[in-house]
Design a protein around this motif. Structure first.
Motif, PDB file in Angstrom:
ATOM      1  N   VAL A 106       0.822  -1.201  -0.046  1.00  0.00           N
ATOM      2  CA  VAL A 106      -0.026  -0.054   0.090  1.00  0.00           C
ATOM      3  C   VAL A 106       0.864   1.098  -0.102  1.00  0.00           C
ATOM      4  N   THR A 107       0.701   2.079  -0.892  1.00  0.00           N
ATOM      5  CA  THR A 107       1.509   3.171  -0.981  1.00  0.00           C
ATOM      6  C   THR A 107       0.717   4.540  -1.235  1.00  0.00           C
ATOM      7  N   GLY A 108       1.228   5.634  -0.956  1.00  0.00           N
ATOM      8  CA  GLY A 108       0.462   6.774  -0.747  1.00  0.00           C
ATOM      9  C   GLY A 108       1.344   7.872  -0.026  1.00  0.00           C
ATOM     10  N   GLU A 109       0.845   9.165  -0.486  1.00  0.00           N
ATOM     11  CA  GLU A 109       1.416  10.245   0.283  1.00  0.00           C
ATOM     12  C   GLU A 109       1.163  10.209   1.736  1.00  0.00           C
ATOM     13  N   THR A 110       2.092  11.080   2.537  1.00  0.00           N
ATOM     14  CA  THR A 110       1.788  11.082   4.015  1.00  0.00           C
ATOM     15  C   THR A 110       0.446  11.633   4.218  1.00  0.00           C
ATOM     16  N   GLY A 111      -0.235  10.740   5.188  1.00  0.00           N
ATOM     17  CA  GLY A 111      -1.589  11.428   5.804  1.00  0.00           C
ATOM     18  C   GLY A 111      -2.584  11.046   4.640  1.00  0.00           C
ATOM     19  N   THR A 112      -2.713   9.796   3.695  1.00  0.00           N
ATOM     20  CA  THR A 112      -3.600   9.698   2.894  1.00  0.00           C
ATOM     21  C   THR A 112      -4.328   8.384   3.462  1.00  0.00           C
ATOM     22  N   GLY A 113      -4.087   7.849   4.795  1.00  0.00           N
ATOM     23  CA  GLY A 113      -4.961   6.755   5.218  1.00  0.00           C
ATOM     24  C   GLY A 113      -4.467   5.280   4.516  1.00  0.00           C
ATOM     25  N   LYS A 114      -3.214   5.186   4.477  1.00  0.00           N
ATOM     26  CA  LYS A 114      -2.827   3.994   4.056  1.00  0.00           C
ATOM     27  C   LYS A 114      -2.762   2.632   5.297  1.00  0.00           C
ATOM     28  N   GLU A 115      -2.636   3.256   6.633  1.00  0.00           N
ATOM     29  CA  GLU A 115      -3.222   2.119   7.606  1.00  0.00           C
ATOM     30  C   GLU A 115      -4.532   2.069   7.854  1.00  0.00           C
ATOM     31  N   LEU A 116      -5.433   2.938   7.468  1.00  0.00           N
ATOM     32  CA  LEU A 116      -6.613   2.692   7.323  1.00  0.00           C
ATOM     33  C   LEU A 116      -7.194   1.756   6.202  1.00  0.00           C
ATOM     34  N   VAL A 117      -6.401   1.715   5.095  1.00  0.00           N
ATOM     35  CA  VAL A 117      -6.732   0.698   3.950  1.00  0.00           C
ATOM     36  C   VAL A 117      -6.286  -0.666   4.381  1.00  0.00           C
ATOM     37  N   ALA A 118      -5.249  -0.723   5.252  1.00  0.00           N
ATOM     38  CA  ALA A 118      -4.724  -2.008   5.654  1.00  0.00           C
ATOM     39  C   ALA A 118      -5.669  -2.743   6.504  1.00  0.00           C
ATOM     40  N   ARG A 119      -6.168  -2.098   7.542  1.00  0.00           N
ATOM     41  CA  ARG A 119      -7.022  -2.279   8.390  1.00  0.00           C
ATOM     42  C   ARG A 119      -8.203  -2.833   7.586  1.00  0.00           C
ATOM     43  N   ALA A 120      -8.803  -2.083   6.673  1.00  0.00           N
ATOM     44  CA  ALA A 120      -9.831  -2.358   5.830  1.00  0.00           C
ATOM     45  C   ALA A 120      -9.547  -3.671   5.056  1.00  0.00           C
ATOM     46  N   LEU A 121      -8.332  -3.828   4.445  1.00  0.00           N
ATOM     47  CA  LEU A 121      -8.169  -5.252   3.785  1.00  0.00           C
ATOM     48  C   LEU A 121      -8.198  -6.449   4.783  1.00  0.00           C
ATOM     49  N   HIS A 122      -7.702  -6.033   6.172  1.00  0.00           N
ATOM     50  CA  HIS A 122      -7.779  -7.281   7.070  1.00  0.00           C
ATOM     51  C   HIS A 122      -9.017  -7.393   7.398  1.00  0.00           C
ATOM     52  N   ALA A 123     -10.173  -6.560   7.735  1.00  0.00           N
ATOM     53  CA  ALA A 123     -11.357  -6.751   8.136  1.00  0.00           C
ATOM     54  C   ALA A 123     -12.374  -7.409   7.006  1.00  0.00           C
ATOM     55  N   ILE A 181      -2.032  -1.251  -3.917  1.00  0.00           N
ATOM     56  CA  ILE A 181      -2.861  -0.113  -3.767  1.00  0.00           C
ATOM     57  C   ILE A 181      -2.361   1.144  -3.868  1.00  0.00           C
ATOM     58  N   ALA A 182      -2.693   2.148  -4.263  1.00  0.00           N
ATOM     59  CA  ALA A 182      -2.374   3.465  -3.984  1.00  0.00           C
ATOM     60  C   ALA A 182      -3.329   4.124  -3.443  1.00  0.00           C
ATOM     61  N   THR A 183      -3.206   4.866  -2.456  1.00  0.00           N
ATOM     62  CA  THR A 183      -4.078   5.693  -1.698  1.00  0.00           C
ATOM     63  C   THR A 183      -3.947   7.177  -2.383  1.00  0.00           C
ATOM     64  N   PRO A 184      -5.128   7.747  -2.660  1.00  0.00           N
ATOM     65  CA  PRO A 184      -5.254   9.131  -3.325  1.00  0.00           C
ATOM     66  C   PRO A 184      -5.001  10.139  -2.437  1.00  0.00           C
ATOM     67  N   PRO A 185      -4.280  11.016  -3.029  1.00  0.00           N
ATOM     68  CA  PRO A 185      -4.036  12.212  -2.197  1.00  0.00           C
ATOM     69  C   PRO A 185      -5.241  13.241  -1.952  1.00  0.00           C
ATOM     70  N   LEU A 186      -5.518  14.170  -1.021  1.00  0.00           N
ATOM     71  CA  LEU A 186      -6.585  14.758  -0.848  1.00  0.00           C
ATOM     72  C   LEU A 186      -7.091  15.780  -2.003  1.00  0.00           C
ATOM     73  N   SER A 187      -6.093  16.222  -2.683  1.00  0.00           N
ATOM     74  CA  SER A 187      -6.263  17.005  -3.806  1.00  0.00           C
ATOM     75  C   SER A 187      -7.503  16.242  -4.925  1.00  0.00           C
ATOM     76  N   GLU A 188      -7.110  14.967  -4.995  1.00  0.00           N
ATOM     77  CA  GLU A 188      -8.290  14.349  -5.865  1.00  0.00           C
ATOM     78  C   GLU A 188      -9.360  13.765  -5.504  1.00  0.00           C
TER      79      GLU A 188
END
Length: 434
Positions: free
Chosen positions: A165-182, A305-312
């Motif tokens: 899981v890659t993405g800029e700082t503050g884009t919720g990468k750990e949130l994605v990891a938790r969602a994948l596990h759940a 998986i790439a997490t989108p920046p807030l600008s998108e």
């Protein structure tokens, strides 16, 4: 945006003219000669906007606003005032009105204000829906970027493959990891996170592989490492790009063999786990440069998986901001402050280099009324002069016209009913840009 509009006015001629204009704009209209009739009709209809005159016999506009507030629900009110009666309009805004119109008004301006009010109500309702449907740890938003992210998570979660899981700082990468596990078949198993950047190299083997009693001085009992603890579940390697190359080699061997040997033991312990690696850097590029092992990258990157920046994330910025404001206000036992048009405009213009993390911090400051935030939090109206209030309303109307006309100042001037040169002068004075 189209909706049902209640129009309330004791002036029969103006009531008919306003109703015709609004219907011509594509809205459904129900007209009432007084506030009492409009309030009674709320049992049968759910208007998206209530447009009312302020000065009426019986229940006036202020009485209607008060009755709606006591009744509850979300029925935004636009008040109509006579020429030069801005003080009354300001009072109505303070008491709960969403917006105001000064008679005589331009037909296009009337429809613009109604459209803006309908959109604000739709935003509030969407936020309420999201907050009721999703827990605090789930991924909020309805923008194309977030919709695609959720679809990617839903597709990959059931597959028992390792992920990056890659993405800029503050884009919720750990949130994605938790969602994948759940959402995975391992959801009942452990979720173990390891911050690779915070783990000293000298403690790596003991923490990751574990040790047996007597393996080194101070090792009084057996202790399983992170790999063993995650067996049956998910191991998350956060900031894996910070792991030194020698440690990457040791981790690679354990992941290839899916087994671990504790320090001080001579036997392998089998591992049954899924690995999710989180990185703010491009691991593939790092592997080409030699700062990350290519074989470890390809071992981990069964999928990416790439997490989108807030600008998108477009309109999700406001939804997330309102969500974080409500949570912060509830946590501190406060009422959530209203998010004004000026604040919404500032949120959409801000660059947000810190992404969702920065947005959350700004929302918490906003909820607590802490000074120094540049989201243009609303000032207390009671402390402003009439001139200040007029400037605020003027700036809001000009911003709204520019938004509708996508920055075209000539069209915006026509919509506002003023010469283009006058609009440009006002924009310069108010510090606005197209």
């Amino acid at each position: 945006m189209k909706g049902l509009v209640f129009v309330v006015d004791d002036d029969a001629d103006h009531l008919a003219a306003a109703s015709d204009l609004i219907e011509a704009g594509g809205h459904e209209v129900i007209s009432f000669p007084g506030a009492a009739e409009a309030l009674a009709a709320l049992d049968r209809a759910d208007p998206g906007v209530i447009l009312t005159d302020l000065r009426m016999p019986g229940i006036d506009g202020f009485g209607l606003i008060a009755a709606l507030k006591e009744r509850g629900g979300d029925h935004p009110v636009i008040v109509m005032t006579g020429h030069g009666d801005v003080a009354q309009a300001v009072r109505a805004i303070r008491e709960g009105a969403e917006d105001f119109l000064e008679k005589p008004y331009d037909a296009g301006h009337l429809l613009l204000v109604i459209d803006r009010t309908l959109k604000a109500r739709a935003t509030r309702r969407e936020l309420a829906r999201l907050q009721s449907a999703l827990s605090a740890d789930e991924i909020l938003g309805e923008s194309p970027a977030i919709t695609a992210l959720r679809a990617r998570i839903a597709a990959l979660a059931p597959l028992d493959v390792d992920l990056v899981v890659t993405g800029e700082t503050g884009t919720g990468k750990e949130l994605v990891a938790r969602a994948l596990h759940a959402a995975s078949l391992r959801a009942a198993g452990a979720y173990v996170a390891l911050n690779c950047a915070a783990l000293p190299e000298a403690l790596f083997e003991a923490e990751v592989f574990g040790y047996s009693a007597g393996a080194f001085p101070g090792a009084a009992t057996d202790k399983p490492g992170k790999l063993e603890l995650a067996s049956g579940g998910t191991l998350v390697l956060d900031e894996i790009e910070a792991m030194p190359l020698p440690l990457q080699a040791k981790l690679l061997r354990a992941l290839q063999e899916r087994s671990v040997e504790r320090l001080g033991e001579n036997r392998l312990r089998p591992l049954d786990l899924r690995v999710i690696a989180i990185s703010k850097a491009d691991l593939k590029a790092m592997s080409y440069e030699g700062s990350f092992r290519p074989d470890l990258f390809y071992r981990l990157a069964g999928a990416e998986i790439a997490t989108p920046p807030l600008s998108e994330m477009g309109s999700d910025i406001l939804l997330l901001f309102a969500h974080f404001v409500a949570r912060a206000a509830a946590r501190h036992g406060r009422a959530a402050p209203a998010i004004t048009f000026a604040t919404r405009s500032a949120l959409s213009r801000r660059a947000w280099p810190g992404n969702v993390r920065e947005l959350k911090a700004a929302a918490e400051r906003f909820a607590l009324g802490i000074d120094g935030d540049d989201t243009e939090a609303p000032r207390a109206i009671s402390g402003e002069t009439l001139a200040d209030r007029l400037l605020d309303f003027e700036a809001r109307e000009i911003r709204a016209a520019l938004d509708r006309c996508r920055g075209n100042t000539e069209r915006a001037a026509q919509l506002l009913g003023i010469p283009r040169r006058t609009l440009n002068d006002k924009m310069k004075r108010l510090g606005l840009s197209a």
